[in-house]
Design a protein around this motif. Structure first.
Motif, PDB file in Angstrom:
ATOM      1  N   ILE A  12      15.798  39.944  49.161  1.00 12.38           N
ATOM      2  CA  ILE A  12      16.809  39.760  48.111  1.00 12.38           C
ATOM      3  C   ILE A  12      17.170  41.100  47.475  1.00 12.38           C
ATOM      4  O   ILE A  12      18.351  41.404  47.271  1.00 12.38           O
ATOM      5  CB  ILE A  12      16.318  38.742  47.058  1.00 12.38           C
ATOM      6  CG1 ILE A  12      16.264  37.344  47.679  1.00 12.38           C
ATOM      7  CG2 ILE A  12      17.200  38.755  45.825  1.00 12.38           C
ATOM      8  CD1 ILE A  12      15.564  36.322  46.815  1.00 12.38           C
ATOM      9  N   VAL A  13      16.175  41.913  47.183  1.00 11.61           N
ATOM     10  CA  VAL A  13      16.436  43.233  46.597  1.00 11.61           C
ATOM     11  C   VAL A  13      17.246  44.093  47.565  1.00 11.61           C
ATOM     12  O   VAL A  13      18.194  44.771  47.163  1.00 11.61           O
ATOM     13  CB  VAL A  13      15.114  43.917  46.195  1.00 11.61           C
ATOM     14  CG1 VAL A  13      15.336  45.370  45.833  1.00 11.61           C
ATOM     15  CG2 VAL A  13      14.474  43.175  45.044  1.00 11.61           C
ATOM     16  N   GLY A  19      23.924  45.537  50.118  1.00 10.47           N
ATOM     17  CA  GLY A  19      25.005  44.622  50.462  1.00 10.47           C
ATOM     18  C   GLY A  19      24.755  43.991  51.815  1.00 10.47           C
ATOM     19  O   GLY A  19      24.141  44.582  52.700  1.00 10.47           O
ATOM     20  N   ALA A  20      25.242  42.784  51.981  1.00 11.84           N
ATOM     21  CA  ALA A  20      24.987  42.025  53.206  1.00 11.84           C
ATOM     22  C   ALA A  20      25.648  42.652  54.430  1.00 11.84           C
ATOM     23  O   ALA A  20      25.133  42.551  55.539  1.00 11.84           O
ATOM     24  CB  ALA A  20      25.467  40.587  53.032  1.00 11.84           C
ATOM     25  N   LYS A  21      26.779  43.311  54.258  1.00 11.67           N
ATOM     26  CA  LYS A  21      27.480  43.906  55.397  1.00 11.67           C
ATOM     27  C   LYS A  21      26.802  45.179  55.884  1.00 11.67           C
ATOM     28  O   LYS A  21      26.884  45.528  57.056  1.00 11.67           O
ATOM     29  CB  LYS A  21      28.925  44.213  55.029  1.00 11.67           C
ATOM     30  CG  LYS A  21      29.748  42.973  54.808  1.00 11.67           C
ATOM     31  CD  LYS A  21      31.184  43.309  54.515  1.00 11.67           C
ATOM     32  CE  LYS A  21      31.994  42.041  54.284  1.00 11.67           C
ATOM     33  NZ  LYS A  21      33.394  42.330  53.984  1.00 11.67           N
ATOM     34  N   LEU A  23      23.428  45.920  55.686  1.00 13.69           N
ATOM     35  CA  LEU A  23      22.052  45.758  56.147  1.00 13.69           C
ATOM     36  C   LEU A  23      21.891  45.795  57.673  1.00 13.69           C
ATOM     37  O   LEU A  23      20.990  46.477  58.163  1.00 13.69           O
ATOM     38  CB  LEU A  23      21.448  44.473  55.584  1.00 13.69           C
ATOM     39  CG  LEU A  23      20.922  44.586  54.159  1.00 13.69           C
ATOM     40  CD1 LEU A  23      20.365  43.247  53.700  1.00 13.69           C
ATOM     41  CD2 LEU A  23      19.879  45.653  54.036  1.00 13.69           C
ATOM     42  N   PRO A  24      22.706  45.092  58.469  1.00 13.41           N
ATOM     43  CA  PRO A  24      22.527  45.183  59.919  1.00 13.41           C
ATOM     44  C   PRO A  24      22.704  46.607  60.453  1.00 13.41           C
ATOM     45  O   PRO A  24      21.971  47.045  61.336  1.00 13.41           O
ATOM     46  CB  PRO A  24      23.614  44.254  60.475  1.00 13.41           C
ATOM     47  CG  PRO A  24      23.908  43.317  59.372  1.00 13.41           C
ATOM     48  CD  PRO A  24      23.712  44.098  58.123  1.00 13.41           C
ATOM     49  N   GLU A  25      23.653  47.324  59.890  1.00 14.86           N
ATOM     50  CA  GLU A  25      23.878  48.710  60.307  1.00 14.86           C
ATOM     51  C   GLU A  25      22.656  49.575  59.977  1.00 14.86           C
ATOM     52  O   GLU A  25      22.226  50.393  60.784  1.00 14.86           O
ATOM     53  CB  GLU A  25      25.116  49.252  59.601  1.00 14.86           C
ATOM     54  CG  GLU A  25      25.490  50.652  59.993  1.00 14.86           C
ATOM     55  CD  GLU A  25      26.709  51.138  59.235  1.00 14.86           C
ATOM     56  OE1 GLU A  25      26.745  52.331  58.930  1.00 14.86           O
ATOM     57  OE2 GLU A  25      27.606  50.323  58.955  1.00 14.86           O
ATOM     58  N   LEU A  26      22.087  49.382  58.793  1.00  8.18           N
ATOM     59  CA  LEU A  26      20.892  50.141  58.400  1.00  8.18           C
ATOM     60  C   LEU A  26      19.703  49.795  59.289  1.00  8.18           C
ATOM     61  O   LEU A  26      18.927  50.674  59.661  1.00  8.18           O
ATOM     62  CB  LEU A  26      20.562  49.859  56.942  1.00  8.18           C
ATOM     63  CG  LEU A  26      21.512  50.450  55.903  1.00  8.18           C
ATOM     64  CD1 LEU A  26      21.179  49.935  54.519  1.00  8.18           C
ATOM     65  CD2 LEU A  26      21.455  51.955  55.930  1.00  8.18           C
ATOM     66  N   ALA A  27      19.561  48.527  59.633  1.00 10.56           N
ATOM     67  CA  ALA A  27      18.456  48.107  60.495  1.00 10.56           C
ATOM     68  C   ALA A  27      18.592  48.708  61.887  1.00 10.56           C
ATOM     69  O   ALA A  27      17.611  49.172  62.475  1.00 10.56           O
ATOM     70  CB  ALA A  27      18.405  46.587  60.574  1.00 10.56           C
ATOM     71  N   ARG A  28      19.818  48.720  62.435  1.00 13.14           N
ATOM     72  CA  ARG A  28      20.045  49.337  63.748  1.00 13.14           C
ATOM     73  C   ARG A  28      19.711  50.820  63.720  1.00 13.14           C
ATOM     74  O   ARG A  28      19.067  51.350  64.616  1.00 13.14           O
ATOM     75  CB  ARG A  28      21.495  49.148  64.179  1.00 13.14           C
ATOM     76  CG  ARG A  28      21.727  47.940  65.050  1.00 13.14           C
ATOM     77  CD  ARG A  28      23.112  47.958  65.673  1.00 13.14           C
ATOM     78  NE  ARG A  28      24.195  47.883  64.695  1.00 13.14           N
ATOM     79  CZ  ARG A  28      24.598  46.761  64.104  1.00 13.14           C
ATOM     80  NH1 ARG A  28      24.010  45.625  64.395  1.00 13.14           N
ATOM     81  NH2 ARG A  28      25.588  46.771  63.243  1.00 13.14           N
ATOM     82  N   SER A  29      20.151  51.492  62.681  1.00 11.61           N
ATOM     83  CA  SER A  29      19.895  52.914  62.544  1.00 11.61           C
ATOM     84  C   SER A  29      18.397  53.203  62.441  1.00 11.61           C
ATOM     85  O   SER A  29      17.887  54.130  63.065  1.00 11.61           O
ATOM     86  CB  SER A  29      20.618  53.433  61.310  1.00 11.61           C
ATOM     87  OG  SER A  29      20.315  54.778  61.071  1.00 11.61           O
TER      88      SER A  29
END
Length: 86
Positions: A12-13, A19-21, A23-29
C-alpha cells in the motif's frame, strides 16, 4: 520474516508513493539490475578461480615495505610488538 499484514502495508505504501502505473516499470528495472549484478558477480568469482593464487595479480596485493624502510627478517618484531616477515 514478514507477515501478511506487514507485506500488505508495504504494498500500500509503495502504491501511494510511486503510483500504480509506475510500480511495474520499477519492478522490471530492479529485476534487470539484480540479474546484471548476479551475472557480474558470477563472472568475477569464476575469473578469480581461473587465475589462482599464484598468478601475478595475487602478487599485486602482497604487503611490501614502504619506500625507505628495510624489509624485516623472518621472526623479527615491529615496534608495535607484532611478528613481521612471517
Amino acid at each position: 520474516m514478514f507477515g501478511i499484514s506487514e507485506a500488505a502495508v508495504l504494498i500500500i505504501v509503495a502504491v501511494l508513493v510511486f503510483g500504480a502505473k509506475k510500480l511495474p516499470e520499477l519492478a522490471r528495472s530492479a529485476g534487470k539490475s539484480l540479474r546484471i549484478l548476479k551475472s557480474e558477480a558470477k563472472a568475477l568469482k569464476s575469473e578469480g578461480r581461473a587465475e589462482g593464487a599464484d598468478s601475478p595479480s595475487a602478487a599485486r596485493y602482497s604487503v611490501r615495505p614502504a619506500p625507505g624502510e628495510r624489509p624485516a627478517a623472518a621472526g623479527e618484531e615491529d615496534p608495535g610488538g607484532a611478528p613481521r616477515g612471517s
